[in-house]
Design a protein around this motif. Structure first.
Motif, PDB file in Angstrom:
ATOM      1  N   TYR A 135       0.806  -1.227   0.029  1.00  0.00           N
ATOM      2  CA  TYR A 135      -0.014   0.068   0.114  1.00  0.00           C
ATOM      3  C   TYR A 135       0.881   1.178   0.106  1.00  0.00           C
ATOM      4  O   TYR A 135       0.321   2.455  -0.184  1.00  0.00           O
ATOM      5  CB  TYR A 135      -0.978  -0.181   1.152  1.00  0.00           C
ATOM      6  CG  TYR A 135      -2.240  -0.935   0.923  1.00  0.00           C
ATOM      7  CD1 TYR A 135      -3.413  -0.561   0.074  1.00  0.00           C
ATOM      8  CD2 TYR A 135      -2.272  -2.324   1.364  1.00  0.00           C
ATOM      9  CE1 TYR A 135      -4.451  -1.004  -0.209  1.00  0.00           C
ATOM     10  CE2 TYR A 135      -3.470  -3.132   1.329  1.00  0.00           C
ATOM     11  CZ  TYR A 135      -4.479  -2.322   0.506  1.00  0.00           C
ATOM     12  OH  TYR A 135      -5.285  -3.288   0.143  1.00  0.00           O
ATOM     13  N   THR A 136       1.986   1.031   0.456  1.00  0.00           N
ATOM     14  CA  THR A 136       3.087   2.247   0.349  1.00  0.00           C
ATOM     15  C   THR A 136       3.440   2.369  -1.162  1.00  0.00           C
ATOM     16  O   THR A 136       3.443   3.756  -1.480  1.00  0.00           O
ATOM     17  CB  THR A 136       4.179   2.045   1.136  1.00  0.00           C
ATOM     18  OG1 THR A 136       3.919   1.797   2.433  1.00  0.00           O
ATOM     19  CG2 THR A 136       5.202   3.250   1.188  1.00  0.00           C
ATOM     20  N   TYR A 137       3.803   1.605  -1.913  1.00  0.00           N
ATOM     21  CA  TYR A 137       4.404   1.835  -3.206  1.00  0.00           C
ATOM     22  C   TYR A 137       3.427   1.539  -4.332  1.00  0.00           C
ATOM     23  O   TYR A 137       3.518   2.013  -5.483  1.00  0.00           O
ATOM     24  CB  TYR A 137       5.595   0.639  -3.517  1.00  0.00           C
ATOM     25  CG  TYR A 137       6.452   1.179  -2.470  1.00  0.00           C
ATOM     26  CD1 TYR A 137       7.328   2.512  -2.432  1.00  0.00           C
ATOM     27  CD2 TYR A 137       7.016   0.198  -1.360  1.00  0.00           C
ATOM     28  CE1 TYR A 137       8.160   2.731  -1.420  1.00  0.00           C
ATOM     29  CE2 TYR A 137       7.864   0.691  -0.558  1.00  0.00           C
ATOM     30  CZ  TYR A 137       8.317   1.798  -0.581  1.00  0.00           C
ATOM     31  OH  TYR A 137       9.424   2.096   0.405  1.00  0.00           O
ATOM     32  N   SER A 138       2.350   0.552  -4.107  1.00  0.00           N
ATOM     33  CA  SER A 138       1.152   0.298  -5.337  1.00  0.00           C
ATOM     34  C   SER A 138       0.566   1.406  -6.252  1.00  0.00           C
ATOM     35  O   SER A 138       0.383   1.381  -7.192  1.00  0.00           O
ATOM     36  CB  SER A 138       0.395  -0.728  -4.924  1.00  0.00           C
ATOM     37  OG  SER A 138      -0.436  -0.022  -3.924  1.00  0.00           O
ATOM     38  N   PRO A 139       0.368   2.610  -5.421  1.00  0.00           N
ATOM     39  CA  PRO A 139      -0.429   3.676  -5.772  1.00  0.00           C
ATOM     40  C   PRO A 139       0.508   4.305  -6.965  1.00  0.00           C
ATOM     41  O   PRO A 139      -0.089   4.463  -8.363  1.00  0.00           O
ATOM     42  CB  PRO A 139      -0.671   4.627  -4.920  1.00  0.00           C
ATOM     43  CG  PRO A 139      -0.979   3.996  -3.852  1.00  0.00           C
ATOM     44  CD  PRO A 139       0.263   2.802  -3.785  1.00  0.00           C
ATOM     45  N   ALA A 140       1.788   4.567  -6.846  1.00  0.00           N
ATOM     46  CA  ALA A 140       2.579   4.916  -7.813  1.00  0.00           C
ATOM     47  C   ALA A 140       3.104   3.903  -8.972  1.00  0.00           C
ATOM     48  O   ALA A 140       2.772   4.367 -10.094  1.00  0.00           O
ATOM     49  CB  ALA A 140       3.961   5.472  -7.291  1.00  0.00           C
ATOM     50  N   VAL A 141       2.918   2.678  -8.649  1.00  0.00           N
ATOM     51  CA  VAL A 141       3.189   1.639  -9.670  1.00  0.00           C
ATOM     52  C   VAL A 141       2.102   1.621 -10.616  1.00  0.00           C
ATOM     53  O   VAL A 141       1.901   1.498 -11.789  1.00  0.00           O
ATOM     54  CB  VAL A 141       3.637   0.436  -9.111  1.00  0.00           C
ATOM     55  CG1 VAL A 141       3.429  -0.891  -9.929  1.00  0.00           C
ATOM     56  CG2 VAL A 141       4.781   0.291  -8.332  1.00  0.00           C
ATOM     57  N   ALA A 142       0.720   1.723 -10.208  1.00  0.00           N
ATOM     58  CA  ALA A 142      -0.389   1.565 -10.673  1.00  0.00           C
ATOM     59  C   ALA A 142      -0.482   2.741 -11.652  1.00  0.00           C
ATOM     60  O   ALA A 142      -0.904   2.524 -13.074  1.00  0.00           O
ATOM     61  CB  ALA A 142      -1.536   1.559  -9.896  1.00  0.00           C
ATOM     62  N   GLU A 143      -0.253   4.017 -11.373  1.00  0.00           N
ATOM     63  CA  GLU A 143      -0.156   5.261 -12.160  1.00  0.00           C
ATOM     64  C   GLU A 143       0.725   4.887 -13.207  1.00  0.00           C
ATOM     65  O   GLU A 143       0.581   5.257 -14.590  1.00  0.00           O
ATOM     66  CB  GLU A 143      -0.134   6.309 -11.327  1.00  0.00           C
ATOM     67  CG  GLU A 143      -0.051   7.670 -12.041  1.00  0.00           C
ATOM     68  CD  GLU A 143       0.158   9.018 -11.052  1.00  0.00           C
ATOM     69  OE1 GLU A 143       0.310  10.104 -11.905  1.00  0.00           O
ATOM     70  OE2 GLU A 143       0.251   8.512 -10.068  1.00  0.00           O
ATOM     71  N   TRP A 144       2.018   4.376 -12.971  1.00  0.00           N
ATOM     72  CA  TRP A 144       2.982   4.263 -14.095  1.00  0.00           C
ATOM     73  C   TRP A 144       2.647   3.050 -14.879  1.00  0.00           C
ATOM     74  O   TRP A 144       2.881   3.342 -16.246  1.00  0.00           O
ATOM     75  CB  TRP A 144       4.160   3.837 -13.241  1.00  0.00           C
ATOM     76  CG  TRP A 144       5.343   3.463 -14.117  1.00  0.00           C
ATOM     77  CD1 TRP A 144       6.085   4.204 -14.901  1.00  0.00           C
ATOM     78  CD2 TRP A 144       5.935   2.077 -14.394  1.00  0.00           C
ATOM     79  NE1 TRP A 144       7.048   3.570 -15.485  1.00  0.00           N
ATOM     80  CE2 TRP A 144       7.015   2.109 -15.559  1.00  0.00           C
ATOM     81  CE3 TRP A 144       5.506   0.719 -14.323  1.00  0.00           C
ATOM     82  CZ2 TRP A 144       7.540   1.180 -15.929  1.00  0.00           C
ATOM     83  CZ3 TRP A 144       6.148  -0.207 -14.629  1.00  0.00           C
ATOM     84  CH2 TRP A 144       7.201  -0.365 -15.534  1.00  0.00           C
ATOM     85  N   MET A 145       1.709   2.109 -14.832  1.00  0.00           N
ATOM     86  CA  MET A 145       1.396   1.126 -15.624  1.00  0.00           C
ATOM     87  C   MET A 145       0.072   1.646 -16.422  1.00  0.00           C
ATOM     88  O   MET A 145      -0.100   0.971 -17.379  1.00  0.00           O
ATOM     89  CB  MET A 145       0.831  -0.143 -14.844  1.00  0.00           C
ATOM     90  CG  MET A 145       2.050  -0.790 -14.142  1.00  0.00           C
ATOM     91  SD  MET A 145       1.271  -1.987 -13.249  1.00  0.00           S
ATOM     92  CE  MET A 145       0.414  -3.054 -14.215  1.00  0.00           C
ATOM     93  N   ASP A 146      -0.570   2.739 -16.416  1.00  0.00           N
ATOM     94  CA  ASP A 146      -1.697   3.256 -17.105  1.00  0.00           C
ATOM     95  C   ASP A 146      -1.473   3.213 -18.538  1.00  0.00           C
ATOM     96  O   ASP A 146      -2.375   2.662 -19.192  1.00  0.00           O
ATOM     97  CB  ASP A 146      -2.053   4.546 -16.492  1.00  0.00           C
ATOM     98  CG  ASP A 146      -2.945   4.556 -15.205  1.00  0.00           C
ATOM     99  OD1 ASP A 146      -3.409   3.253 -15.029  1.00  0.00           O
ATOM    100  OD2 ASP A 146      -3.129   5.447 -14.578  1.00  0.00           O
TER     101      ASP A 146
END
Length: 692
Positions: free
Chosen positions: A656-667
């Motif tokens: 939950y610390t890093y997944s928001p940024a990873v999800a945005e990068w994968m868009d």
């Protein structure tokens, strides 16, 4: 019934039953102790079903402090044939009865009234001061049963030889006191029964009128018991103790262990310094077969089998019961306080004096009474001051949430060592204890295996005190289980869930306890120890989508307030855990040193799958829908597997610390999303196969 102040309704609604129509009922306001934080009302509900329904409804009403039946109170004696003075050591070398003056310290008799005109009570050295009928204030407080007059005679009857018409000796009546002042507080009717509300009102009078110049109520005799009434009597009995007024209470005649089945007011003897609970001893200084008993709730015994005393009209009677034992203790206290009144000793010194001069019978009474002995008035009145008023513990109070207690008594500040003894094991001297000047009590952290041993207290000048023996205590009367935490993390069941509490950066040499208890019908978490400075982490598990919405703490017993970042509190981004950095635990502790105790009230709720705070960011990104069944399955895996272990929770934290940024990068990377989805599809299929 006790209502919160200013929240009393004009009437309450009674529901209809098969035999009774619905109706409205107004209550009668009753007096309460000055310290009470409620308004007490009595409601007369005759129909049993209506009464039970009403009590159930009101116990769930937020305006109500407590609801109790106005319990029937019954005296504790039975009529049946004499000679208790030799047992009390009140016969001199020439076989003459010995009496002592008591008139400087009046004794209130809360009972069926007194037959003031009885020949053995109508003498120059006995006066009847305060008189009141609490059942009907327009009626005299004179005895119409005999029970109260019998008690009055045991206290202050002039020596009388009673013979029958043929001149045969029937018995000798005499009180311990050669002179006395008695207050008549009639609370029991002619059938010897009464109500708790009248007892409470009489005790309130004793409390309030004791402050008036015209009256003094230093000693109150209650030869009666009720099976309920704790909440009603707690306030007034506490105030009486605080003001130095004794309540001498009969233990009751049910032949039962009252540690687990309390009888009131006697049950308060293990909480309040000046409530003394009295059992009934036979002529051999053994407990009478009918007497109640209990190591935690009965202090001592006094003669109470076949005692001959005054009755109605000009008659006499022989009675048995703890009702007869109780006035002997009251009279002895009055005589003692009169003898030593110039010394200005605290009231608790006289409770210690009674205990220090008992006629001990260890073999017969051990485990049945707190002190295994029988009242010895003669020894109490003739012992040296050094022997009488030496240090003694009188009762103890468990510290909630810890394997520890407060030991209360007289001159306990003189204790130098406390040793723990077990059979066939080496004795251990305890280090974790101190004297609390405000409480006038020893705070003692109990050792491991404390249930299998006893504490021995030693003073420099007076040697060993009577031991506190845990092996004699009834299991049902011991404090609730606590979890002794010797590692960084402890788990405990709370409500329907599990809580893992982790102590980080704390004092590794100090053990701590984790427990739960009820506060205002809500279950709270309790952390207890000697030094609670640490970073405390709380992880809640036991249900999918469980979320910690808020955490409240009781600040030094002043009430609960929500913790904020200014208090060092934070909640994890996913919402199922929180942490609290406690640098100054003494600011929050509800206990005084050496112990500290943090009381926490979590607000935990179950949220729906649509909550943004619980999004599985990467999964939502690749499946394109927060409600997708694959996303729900991944959440279940998180809650049911990962959240149940410390490494799993760490992994979730990192996600939950890093997944928001990873999800945005994968868009804008559809091929990467497809690969991730392919992997997640197979994992979800495996998980669903495993769980179904």
């Amino acid at each position: 019934m006790a209502w919160k102040p200013s929240q009393v309704p004009a009437v309450i609604e009674l529901q209809a039953t098969e035999s009774q129509p619905p109706r409205q009922l107004a209550g009668e306001r009753l007096r309460t102790a000055p310290s009470a934080d409620y308004e007490l009302y009595r409601y007369e509900v005759v129909d049993r079903i209506q009464r039970l329904t009403l009590m159930r409804e009101l116990r769930g009403d937020s305006r109500v402090r407590f609801v109790e039946l106005d319990a029937v109170v019954v005296p504790q004696s039975s009529v049946s044939p004499p000679e208790h003075f030799p047992q009390l050591n009140l016969v001199d070398a020439s076989d003459q009865l010995v009496q002592y003056p008591c008139d400087d310290f009046p004794i209130a008799i809360v009972d069926t009234g007194i037959n003031w005109e009885h020949p053995a009570l109508d003498h120059a050295n006995l006066s009847f001061d305060f008189k009141k009928n609490y059942i009907d204030e327009d009626t005299t407080a004179e005895d119409d049963n005999g029970h109260g007059s019998h008690i009055a005679g045991l206290i202050a009857a002039q020596p009388t030889e009673v013979k029958d018409q043929e001149g045969n000796l029937v018995g000798n009546a005499a009180g311990i006191c050669s002179s006395a002042v008695l207050h008549t507080m009639k609370t029991l009717e002619s059938d010897s029964k009464g109500y708790l509300s009248d007892i409470n009102t009489a005790l309130l009078d004793a409390l309030e009128k004791n402050a008036e110049e015209n009256y003094s109520f230093p000693i109150i005799n209650t030869s009666l018991v009720a099976s309920t009434g704790r909440s009603t009597l707690e306030g007034v009995l506490g105030d009486l103790s605080d003001r130095g007024q004794f309540v001498i209470a009969a233990a009751g005649n049910d032949s039962r262990l009252i540690d687990t089945q309390p009888r009131y007011p006697a049950a308060f003897s293990n909480e309040l310094p000046l409530v003394i609970s009295v059992g009934n001893a036979d002529a051999d200084n053994q407990l009478a077969s009918s007497s109640n008993y209990g190591y935690q709730q009965v202090d001592l015994a006094a003669p109470g089998v076949s005692l001959f005393s005054t009755w109605l009209d000009e008659n006499y009677a022989t009675s048995t019961g703890t009702s007869m034992s109780t006035p002997l203790v009251a009279a002895t206290l009055a005589a003692l306080t009169q003898k030593y009144q110039a010394d200005n000793l605290p009231a608790i010194a006289y409770r210690a004096a009674l205990l220090n001069t008992l006629a001990l019978n260890q073999e017969a009474l051990e485990g049945k009474l707190r002190y295994p002995g029988v009242l010895d008035t003669g020894s109490a009145m003739t012992a040296s001051k050094e022997e009488l008023f030496k240090p003694a513990w009188v009762n103890f109070e468990w510290i909630d949430g810890a394997e520890a207690l407060y030991l209360k008594g007289y001159r306990l500040n003189e204790v130098e060592t406390i040793t723990f003894h077990q059979e066939e094991k080496t004795s251990v001297q305890l280090d974790d204890w101190s004297y609390d000047e405000d409480r006038k009590a020893l705070q003692i952290a109990l050792p491991e295996e404390w249930l299998e041993g006893r504490l021995q207290l030693t003073t420099k000048n007076d040697g060993n005190l009577h031991p506190l023996d845990f092996t004699l205590m009834a299991g049902g009367a011991l404090p609730a289980d606590t979890t002794l935490c010797e590692a960084d993390t402890c788990r405990i069941a709370w409500q329907d869930y599990n809580v893992d509490v982790t102590r980080r950066d704390g004092n590794e040499e100090v053990t701590w306890w984790l427990s739960t208890r009820k506060v205002n019908n809500e279950e709270v978490l309790v952390i207890t120890g000697v030094d609670l400075s640490a970073n405390w982490e709380f992880y809640f598990s036991g249900h999918p989508r469980l979320r910690l919405m808020d955490m409240q703490a009781d600040k030094a017993g002043q009430g609960f307030r929500s913790l904020t970042d200014e208090d060092g509190y934070s909640t994890s981004s996913q919402g199922y855990s929180g942490s609290w950095l406690v640098a100054q635990p003494q600011d929050w502790s509800v206990l005084e040193p050496p112990f500290q105790q943090l009381v926490l009230r979590p607000d935990v709720r179950l949220t729906s799958g649509s909550s943004g705070a619980v999004e599985c960011y990467i999964a939502t990104s690749v499946y394109g829908n927060v409600y997708a069944p694959e996303v729900e399955a991944l959440r279940d895996f998180r809650d049911e597997v990962l959240m149940e272990t410390v490494p799993g929770r760490w992994l979730v934290d990192q996600y939950y610390t890093y997944s928001p940024a990873v999800a945005e990068w994968m868009d804008d990377k559809p091929r990467l999303q497809a690969v991730v989805r392919w992997g997640l599809d197979r994992f979800v299929s495996f998980w669903q196969w495993l769980t179904h």
